[in-house]
Enzyme design. Sequence first.
Site, PDB file in Angstrom:
ATOM      1  N   GLY A  50       6.210   6.051 -16.248  1.00  0.00           N
ATOM      2  CA  GLY A  50       5.530   7.273 -15.827  1.00  0.00           C
ATOM      3  C   GLY A  50       4.311   6.979 -14.981  1.00  0.00           C
ATOM      4  O   GLY A  50       4.226   5.933 -14.331  1.00  0.00           O
ATOM      5  N   THR A  90      10.069   3.093 -13.588  1.00  0.00           N
ATOM      6  CA  THR A  90      10.022   1.746 -14.132  1.00  0.00           C
ATOM      7  C   THR A  90      11.281   1.513 -14.968  1.00  0.00           C
ATOM      8  O   THR A  90      11.936   2.463 -15.371  1.00  0.00           O
ATOM      9  CB  THR A  90       8.769   1.658 -15.024  1.00  0.00           C
ATOM     10  N   ARG A  97      -3.203  -1.822  -6.291  1.00  0.00           N
ATOM     11  CA  ARG A  97      -3.023  -1.013  -7.502  1.00  0.00           C
ATOM     12  C   ARG A  97      -2.039  -1.667  -8.471  1.00  0.00           C
ATOM     13  O   ARG A  97      -0.985  -2.162  -8.089  1.00  0.00           O
ATOM     14  CB  ARG A  97      -2.538   0.380  -7.120  1.00  0.00           C
ATOM     15  N   VAL A  98      -2.382  -1.680  -9.759  1.00  0.00           N
ATOM     16  CA  VAL A  98      -1.501  -2.147 -10.821  1.00  0.00           C
ATOM     17  C   VAL A  98      -1.410  -1.039 -11.869  1.00  0.00           C
ATOM     18  O   VAL A  98      -2.432  -0.478 -12.272  1.00  0.00           O
ATOM     19  CB  VAL A  98      -2.023  -3.446 -11.477  1.00  0.00           C
ATOM     20  N   GLY A  99      -0.215  -0.722 -12.294  1.00  0.00           N
ATOM     21  CA  GLY A  99      -0.018   0.326 -13.289  1.00  0.00           C
ATOM     22  C   GLY A  99       0.007  -0.203 -14.702  1.00  0.00           C
ATOM     23  O   GLY A  99      -0.503  -1.288 -15.000  1.00  0.00           O
ATOM     24  N   ASP A 100       0.634   0.548 -15.589  1.00  0.00           N
ATOM     25  CA  ASP A 100       0.598   0.221 -17.018  1.00  0.00           C
ATOM     26  C   ASP A 100       1.627  -0.812 -17.431  1.00  0.00           C
ATOM     27  O   ASP A 100       1.452  -1.485 -18.451  1.00  0.00           O
ATOM     28  CB  ASP A 100       0.819   1.485 -17.846  1.00  0.00           C
ATOM     29  N   GLY A 144       1.208   5.530 -14.493  1.00  0.00           N
ATOM     30  CA  GLY A 144       0.592   4.441 -15.231  1.00  0.00           C
ATOM     31  C   GLY A 144      -0.873   4.587 -15.548  1.00  0.00           C
ATOM     32  O   GLY A 144      -1.349   4.118 -16.589  1.00  0.00           O
TER      33      GLY A 144
END
Length: 339
Positions: A258, A206, A234-237, A260
């Site tokens: 990193g 990221t 999917r969605v990360g942080d 997420g």
Amino acid sequence: MRFILIFCLLIQTGWAAAQEKYVLVIHGGAGTILRSQLTPEKETAYRDALKAALTAGYDVLSKGGSSLDAVEAAVRSMEDCPLFNAGKGAVFTAEGKNELDAAIMNGKTLEAGAVAGVTVVKNPISAARAVMEKSKHVMMVGKGAETFAKEAGLEIVDPSYFRTEERWQGLLRARQLDSTRQQLDHADTAASARLGAEMRDYKFGTVGAVALDRQGDLAAATSTGGMTNKRYGRVGDAPVIGAGTYADNATCAVSCTGWGEYFIRLVVAKTVCDLIAYKGMSVKDASNELIMKKVPALGGDGGLIAIDRNGRIAMPFNTAGMYRAAITENGRMEVMIFK
């Protein structure tokens, strides 16, 4: 009376000095970044790209601009560079698409904006800022976010704009590895029960930026293409306020990179701020507590960048490397990749 006048003068002088302090820190992702994997030419390209992003943000701060403008400018620079997993260089999903997430936060007002799963917005970080400043919401996703971005006057591109051959080959390698693993692990029900567990080996970085401006205001911004071969929406942080992005003038500004899922579970960015606020920890110690202890204890990895309200910075990571750079009001620039 003379003592009082001197004391007041010292306060005023100190305040003016503090107001002149400005700092910008950026990252281009943490992960398995080894010297043996980077040719001298590729390393130079990454260092030049980090310097370009620093310069874009520093130009804003040095002219008295806001930390919000600075972090947006820095992140846009990295979104436009195919070397990073954001914007032009985003990785591919399992369906062969580029789905982009971004978030931005104003430490002065605690206003925030985020977008997730967008596919046609050239600069997702600007879409996140538009959500913050031109809507009553904090997060918009998918088609709705794209429609809003278009109405807000942001540049819309064909999805093919984001495609790079290097990222496409990365997806093909990931698919092949998945196929091999499925054959080897066909009897391992515990391993197959967790969808997406195989993505660990093909994370890409990221990008993010945190800044302190002359007015003493903090801001944070993060943008990503997520994980190679990611599935099922999917969605990360990165776009989750408090997990991958957070800023509060009372404590610090944080941008994470990193795996997420672990950053979401630990609410990493906000927790760093809370450790400073409620335990009196330094930004360095608070950041290390999350990145060097809590995240790896759960099985995750990654890193973060942070600036506190006094301009002190932290850039911890528990991976082989993290593309990172910083610049202060004296123009001193540091660019680092490896440990």
